[in-house]
Design a protein around this motif. Structure first.
Motif, mmCIF file in Angstrom:
data_model
loop_
_atom_site.group_PDB
_atom_site.id
_atom_site.type_symbol
_atom_site.label_atom_id
_atom_site.label_comp_id
_atom_site.label_asym_id
_atom_site.label_seq_id
_atom_site.Cartn_x
_atom_site.Cartn_y
_atom_site.Cartn_z
ATOM 1 N N LYS A 7 18.315 -1.080 -31.896
ATOM 2 C CA LYS A 7 18.612 0.443 -32.304
ATOM 3 C C LYS A 7 19.868 0.743 -33.211
ATOM 4 O O LYS A 7 21.109 -0.230 -32.764
ATOM 5 C CB LYS A 7 19.438 1.157 -30.691
ATOM 6 C CG LYS A 7 18.048 1.744 -30.305
ATOM 7 C CD LYS A 7 16.548 2.524 -31.003
ATOM 8 C CE LYS A 7 15.615 2.732 -29.822
ATOM 9 N NZ LYS A 7 14.699 3.867 -30.724
ATOM 10 N N TYR A 8 19.895 1.739 -34.052
ATOM 11 C CA TYR A 8 21.139 1.915 -34.418
ATOM 12 C C TYR A 8 22.131 3.061 -34.223
ATOM 13 O O TYR A 8 21.835 4.134 -33.822
ATOM 14 C CB TYR A 8 21.224 1.702 -36.555
ATOM 15 C CG TYR A 8 22.569 2.637 -37.234
ATOM 16 C CD1 TYR A 8 23.369 1.440 -37.507
ATOM 17 C CD2 TYR A 8 23.065 3.641 -37.294
ATOM 18 C CE1 TYR A 8 24.331 1.445 -38.150
ATOM 19 C CE2 TYR A 8 23.972 3.695 -37.854
ATOM 20 C CZ TYR A 8 24.656 2.839 -38.703
ATOM 21 O OH TYR A 8 26.097 3.254 -39.285
ATOM 22 N N ASN A 9 22.962 2.817 -34.009
ATOM 23 C CA ASN A 9 24.470 3.785 -33.418
ATOM 24 C C ASN A 9 25.588 4.302 -33.399
ATOM 25 O O ASN A 9 26.223 3.444 -33.282
ATOM 26 C CB ASN A 9 24.067 4.541 -32.053
ATOM 27 C CG ASN A 9 24.597 6.098 -31.173
ATOM 28 O OD1 ASN A 9 24.255 7.159 -32.428
ATOM 29 N ND2 ASN A 9 24.677 5.262 -30.101
ATOM 30 N N ASN B 235 18.500 5.099 -45.845
ATOM 31 C CA ASN B 235 18.528 3.276 -44.935
ATOM 32 C C ASN B 235 19.788 3.092 -45.470
ATOM 33 O O ASN B 235 19.891 1.821 -44.898
ATOM 34 C CB ASN B 235 18.035 3.116 -45.855
ATOM 35 C CG ASN B 235 16.018 3.163 -45.840
ATOM 36 O OD1 ASN B 235 15.609 2.767 -45.313
ATOM 37 N ND2 ASN B 235 15.706 4.032 -47.291
ATOM 38 N N LEU C 236 14.171 5.705 -39.609
ATOM 39 C CA LEU C 236 14.947 6.973 -39.665
ATOM 40 C C LEU C 236 14.866 8.239 -37.946
ATOM 41 O O LEU C 236 15.465 8.067 -37.723
ATOM 42 C CB LEU C 236 15.136 7.633 -41.037
ATOM 43 C CG LEU C 236 15.896 8.794 -41.052
ATOM 44 C CD1 LEU C 236 17.417 8.271 -41.094
ATOM 45 C CD2 LEU C 236 15.389 9.611 -42.190
ATOM 46 N N ARG C 237 13.849 8.218 -38.093
ATOM 47 C CA ARG C 237 13.333 9.244 -37.321
ATOM 48 C C ARG C 237 13.699 8.390 -36.019
ATOM 49 O O ARG C 237 14.349 9.158 -34.464
ATOM 50 C CB ARG C 237 11.979 9.187 -37.163
ATOM 51 C CG ARG C 237 11.335 10.248 -36.170
ATOM 52 C CD ARG C 237 9.537 10.591 -35.942
ATOM 53 N NE ARG C 237 9.017 9.182 -35.294
ATOM 54 C CZ ARG C 237 8.777 8.965 -34.299
ATOM 55 N NH1 ARG C 237 9.025 8.760 -33.167
ATOM 56 N NH2 ARG C 237 8.210 7.715 -34.610
ATOM 57 N N THR C 238 13.674 7.025 -35.637
ATOM 58 C CA THR C 238 13.980 7.035 -34.005
ATOM 59 C C THR C 238 14.782 6.266 -33.825
ATOM 60 O O THR C 238 15.827 5.393 -32.689
ATOM 61 C CB THR C 238 12.667 5.620 -33.400
ATOM 62 O OG1 THR C 238 12.667 4.890 -34.062
ATOM 63 C CG2 THR C 238 11.118 6.241 -33.295
ATOM 64 N N LYS C 239 15.230 5.770 -35.189
ATOM 65 C CA LYS C 239 17.335 4.980 -35.468
ATOM 66 C C LYS C 239 16.847 3.889 -34.661
ATOM 67 O O LYS C 239 17.547 3.054 -34.387
ATOM 68 C CB LYS C 239 18.558 4.945 -34.908
ATOM 69 C CG LYS C 239 18.509 6.904 -35.022
ATOM 70 C CD LYS C 239 19.854 7.345 -34.600
ATOM 71 C CE LYS C 239 20.257 8.554 -35.131
ATOM 72 N NZ LYS C 239 19.950 8.817 -36.825
ATOM 73 N N SER C 240 15.433 2.550 -35.322
ATOM 74 C CA SER C 240 15.584 1.729 -35.114
ATOM 75 C C SER C 240 15.810 0.428 -35.892
ATOM 76 O O SER C 240 15.354 1.114 -36.954
ATOM 77 C CB SER C 240 13.601 1.402 -34.243
ATOM 78 O OG SER C 240 13.513 2.697 -33.207
ATOM 79 N N PRO D 97 21.560 2.857 -42.393
ATOM 80 C CA PRO D 97 21.967 1.368 -41.534
ATOM 81 C C PRO D 97 21.797 0.350 -42.027
ATOM 82 O O PRO D 97 22.149 -1.276 -41.772
ATOM 83 C CB PRO D 97 21.488 1.260 -40.455
ATOM 84 C CG PRO D 97 21.487 3.028 -40.318
ATOM 85 C CD PRO D 97 21.199 2.970 -41.988
ATOM 86 N N TYR E 151 14.363 -0.120 -41.532
ATOM 87 C CA TYR E 151 14.719 0.707 -40.161
ATOM 88 C C TYR E 151 13.562 2.110 -40.236
ATOM 89 O O TYR E 151 12.943 2.783 -40.992
ATOM 90 C CB TYR E 151 16.131 0.927 -40.711
ATOM 91 C CG TYR E 151 16.846 1.922 -40.290
ATOM 92 C CD1 TYR E 151 17.442 2.257 -38.540
ATOM 93 C CD2 TYR E 151 16.597 3.882 -41.234
ATOM 94 C CE1 TYR E 151 18.124 3.146 -37.887
ATOM 95 C CE2 TYR E 151 17.912 4.524 -41.140
ATOM 96 C CZ TYR E 151 18.047 4.808 -39.227
ATOM 97 O OH TYR E 151 19.291 5.750 -38.610
#
Length: 221
Positions: free
Chosen positions: A197-199, A115, A170-174, A117, A168
């Motif tokens: 979204k986290y990127n 986790n 993890l799969r979708t990075k949402s 992010p 958060y």
């Protein structure tokens, strides 16, 4: 009615106080500790050995909720002197009537890594009714603080701070940032929720689901 309330509360406790941790299942990659999921923010667990009392703290006052029975188990998220917190402001006395255990540092590190992010400080800007606004978002897992303030392009914006609860996927990075309560409220301003979204160290998205209100923040610490 009291019987129904007791049954509902018992189920809530058995699920690790999921009702007090919004979207908890969505928030975390699954890490297991002795076959049971270790939740983000969890610092330990307890097993009830002898009947004991569950109570809620309202200031310094204890408000009785119900008796806990031998064999019941609960996740622990925080503690105060002589007390263990199961979430939502509820506590159990830390004494011989319970057995308290903590996970290994490796397990805790694994949960935090999955986790990542949701830990750190992000800075950037967002656009809302008052125009372009500066923002610093401080995340510490499920909890955080949203700081907003003026930028050179829009110097008239006042400063404010409110707490947040964060999830958060993890799969979708949402990432979802839900407003909590004011720490510093300027005038008639209202708190906002963020979804994005986290990127690669950036969070981008919208405020309150409004595509006209965009935000972008970069992780700086």
């Amino acid at each position: 009615m009291n019987r129904v309330k007791a049954i509902i509360l018992t189920l809530t406790l058995a699920m690790g106080f999921s009702l007090f941790a919004p979207n908890a299942n969505k928030a975390e990659a699954k890490v297991f500790w002795d076959g049971v999921e270790l939740k983000l923010g969890q610092i330990g667990r307890l097993a009830v050995l002898e009947e004991t009392i569950l109570f809620k703290l309202e200031g310094n006052e204890r408000v009785f909720e119900r008796n806990l029975l031998p064999g019941e188990t609960y996740r622990i998220y925080n503690f105060k002197p002589g007390m263990l917190g199961v979430g939502g402001g509820y506590y159990i006395d830390r004494d011989k009537r319970v057995r308290y255990q903590t996970p290994s540092k490796a397990k805790l590190s694994q949960v935090k890594k999955e986790n990542a992010p949701l830990f750190g400080t992000y800075q950037g800007t967002y656009t809302a009714g008052q125009g372009l606004t500066g923002v610093t978002l401080v995340l510490n897992g499920r909890t955080g603080e949203f700081h907003f303030y003026a930028v050179d392009e829009n110097p008239g914006v006042p400063s404010g701070v409110f707490t947040t609860s964060n999830t958060y996927d993890l799969r979708t990075k949402s990432i979802e940032i839900k407003a909590g309560s004011w720490i510093q409220k300027p005038g008639s301003y209202v708190m906002v929720d963020l979804a994005g979204k986290y990127n690669n160290g950036y969070i981008t998205g919208y405020l309150d689901g409004n595509e006209d209100y965009k935000f972008m923040m970069k992780k700086v610490k």
